[in-house]
Design a protein around this motif. Structure first.
Motif, PDB file in Angstrom:
ATOM      1  N   ARG A  44      -1.231   6.124 -15.700  1.00  0.00           N
ATOM      2  CA  ARG A  44      -1.812   5.624 -14.460  1.00  0.00           C
ATOM      3  C   ARG A  44      -3.088   6.388 -14.122  1.00  0.00           C
ATOM      4  NH1 ARG A  44       3.617   5.753 -13.896  1.00  0.00           N
ATOM      5  NH2 ARG A  44       4.622   3.751 -13.500  1.00  0.00           N
ATOM      6  N   ARG A  54       6.255   6.010  -6.685  1.00  0.00           N
ATOM      7  CA  ARG A  54       5.146   6.594  -5.923  1.00  0.00           C
ATOM      8  C   ARG A  54       5.653   7.366  -4.705  1.00  0.00           C
ATOM      9  NH1 ARG A  54       0.082   6.997  -6.269  1.00  0.00           N
ATOM     10  NH2 ARG A  54      -1.279   7.156  -4.441  1.00  0.00           N
ATOM     11  N   GLN A  86       3.189  11.309 -13.607  1.00  0.00           N
ATOM     12  CA  GLN A  86       1.969  11.374 -12.806  1.00  0.00           C
ATOM     13  C   GLN A  86       1.688  12.806 -12.354  1.00  0.00           C
ATOM     14  OE1 GLN A  86       0.093   8.883 -12.647  1.00  0.00           O
ATOM     15  NE2 GLN A  86      -1.403   9.279 -11.047  1.00  0.00           N
TER      16      GLN A  86
END
Length: 505
Positions: free
Chosen positions: A311, A25, A69
């Protein structure tokens, strides 16, 4: 292209190993910030995941997760055999790119007001039959925990439960919601900005009340969520339907037809009913328009918890640097509709107005219900419940898709959605979704015709089918009943068959 590649290779990405934020992240957030700020330009080739992992001394899986992502949210695109590139269609700010300005177009036709009782069906949502929308399942673990927490709350009642409290909601629940939204949806917020509501519909109603009286012209998605449209019409707003395509709401069309609207109501993560995701280019274009026109974006993030591939996508609000997004969500779909607890994240400029309207509407949410929900979230039960429901709903989705393809493949086109609690099955061979709806009721199934959800755009015939809350054991028999309903519409009538069988002379 070579210079762009070298800049990406040299870009100073850093990781903090002692941070609570996972390494993937950290990489994702830093690369996203660089892309949005144009420090990494559109079309730039990113280093391979192996090169990035080696450069930073992290596992390759962290780099892969960060790239996945970025790809899922539209910041990057993959070229087979070539690598990963920053998406070339991310827009410059509208005011800074005169080439993007188009000739004025005719204004989108406003939707006329109807008598309230004519367009609100207050009974349809309570229908339990397959494949009605918005159904939820409560497993035995959640039910038992809910009973225990409720009993514990009632045993520990204090003065705060018997008097007036903050109309925004209890600080315990607002903190729990804030932490959840920051972690799961990348929402920028603090507990002071959270207002507890009865659900998304009440939040939308409050937003409508506080829009500037000087201009109640608003954009809505076409097709879109009918209760949002109806609430706006009932409040006297001028509703401008803006068409939806494969990238979500067409922002350019909205700017051409109603450039000075005061607000836009959107479902960017999973557009209702089509299920498309608002592209990154459109998200940035929408935010740029809102900043330039001092307009508000109302992001309805319904069913955001239920994503079945990869995600969850970051919220639109998380991209907002200018506090132009009002973010609304609900726990009623994540837990159960009878709960009647939702939330709104309000920009600071509107917070006082929103809280005042919330106060005037019904004073405050129930402190007893809030105490149970806060404990459920703080003790980790909510996250565990969501994980279990994702598995269940994915199984129900797959069961429904397989049954539809097996039994109705000649009449319907259906794909499994990556997110949400419903799917869309497009009709073939000129079948009418409205006629199938009527026939379905006679065969014990509930389907919603998508063509009815259009306001001005050319309607498409499709069935909107809920799969959440309908057990796998009930899905196959219900599809069989739906197939019989479709057959009544697709096969020729006895008189027509007689004509076809009669030889021509």
């Amino acid at each position: 292209m070579k210079s762009r590649q070298s800049w990406a290779d040299l870009y100073a990405v850093e990781v903090i190993r002692a941070s609570d934020t996972p390494l993937f992240r950290q990489l994702y957030l830093q690369l996203r910030a660089a892309i949005l700020s144009r420090r990494l330009r559109p079309g730039t080739k990113l280093p391979s995941t192996r090169e990035l992992a080696s450069q930073l001394g992290v596992s390759r899986s962290a780099a892969v997760a960060a790239y996945e992502q970025l790809l899922a949210e539209g910041y990057t695109s993959g070229r087979h055999g070539s690598g990963t590139y920053i998406s070339p269609d991310l827009p410059e700010p509208i005011e800074g790119n005169p080439q993007r300005r188009k000739k004025p177009a005719a204004a989108a036709k406003a939707v006329p007001m109807q008598p309230l009782g004519d367009f609100v069906d207050v009974t349809v949502q309570s229908d339990q039959r397959p494949f009605n929308l918005g159904r939820t399942l409560i497993d035995h673990r959640t039910l038992e925990l809910w009973r225990k927490l409720s009993a514990r709350t009632f045993r520990s009642l204090d003065a705060s439960h018997f008097g007036y409290s903050d109309p925004r909601g209890t600080i315990e629940l607002r903190k729990a919601i804030c932490e959840y939204l920051q972690a799961a949806r990348a929402v920028r917020c603090d507990p002071e900005q959270i207002v507890v509501t009865a659900g998304t519909q009440q939040a939308i109603d409050i937003v409508i009340r506080i829009l500037p009286n000087r201009n109640k012209e608003v954009w809505v998605e076409d097709p879109g969520y009918p209760l949002t449209q109806q609430a706006l019409l009932a409040a006297g707003a001028t509703v401008r339907p803006i068409p939806v395509d494969g990238q979500g709401i067409d922002v350019g069309r909205g700017i051409q037809s109603a450039p000075n609207a005061s607000a836009v109501f959107v479902t960017p993560s999973h557009q209702f009913p089509t299920g498309v995701v608002l592209s990154m280019a459109r998200r940035l274009e929408l935010l740029a328009w809102a900043r330039k026109k001092d307009a508000w974006i109302v992001e309805d993030d319904y069913a955001s918890e239920f994503r079945y591939g990869g995600r969850p996508l970051a919220s639109l609000q998380g991209l907002d640097e200018g506090e132009r997004v009002i973010y609304i969500g609900t726990l009623n779909k994540a837990l159960f509709p009878g709960l009647r607890i939702g939330y709104a994240v309000i920009p600071h400029a509107l917070l006082r107005l929103f809280v005042a309207a919330r106060y005037l509407m019904d004073r405050q949410p129930s402190t007893l219900s809030q105490a149970v929900v806060a404990a459920f979230m703080e003790e980790g039960h909510f996250a565990a419940h969501i994980r279990r429901m994702r598995v269940l709903y994915r199984e129900q989705r797959d069961e429904l898709v397989a049954a539809l393809k097996r039994r109705l493949g000649a009449d319907l086109t259906v794909d499994a959605p990556d997110q949400g609690m419903h799917l869309v099955a497009f009709t073939r061979r000129g079948l009418s979704d409205i006629a199938i709806e009527r026939a379905g009721h006679q065969h014990g199934v509930v389907v919603r015709p998508m063509s009815r959800l259009y306001l001005a755009a050319a309607p498409r015939s499709a069935l909107v089918l809920g799969f959440s809350g309908h057990t796998r054991q009930t899905i196959v028999p219900a599809v069989e009943r739906l197939a019989r309903a479709v057959e009544t519409q697709s096969r020729p009538s006895p008189r027509a068959r007689e004509r076809l069988a009669t030889p021509k002379r």
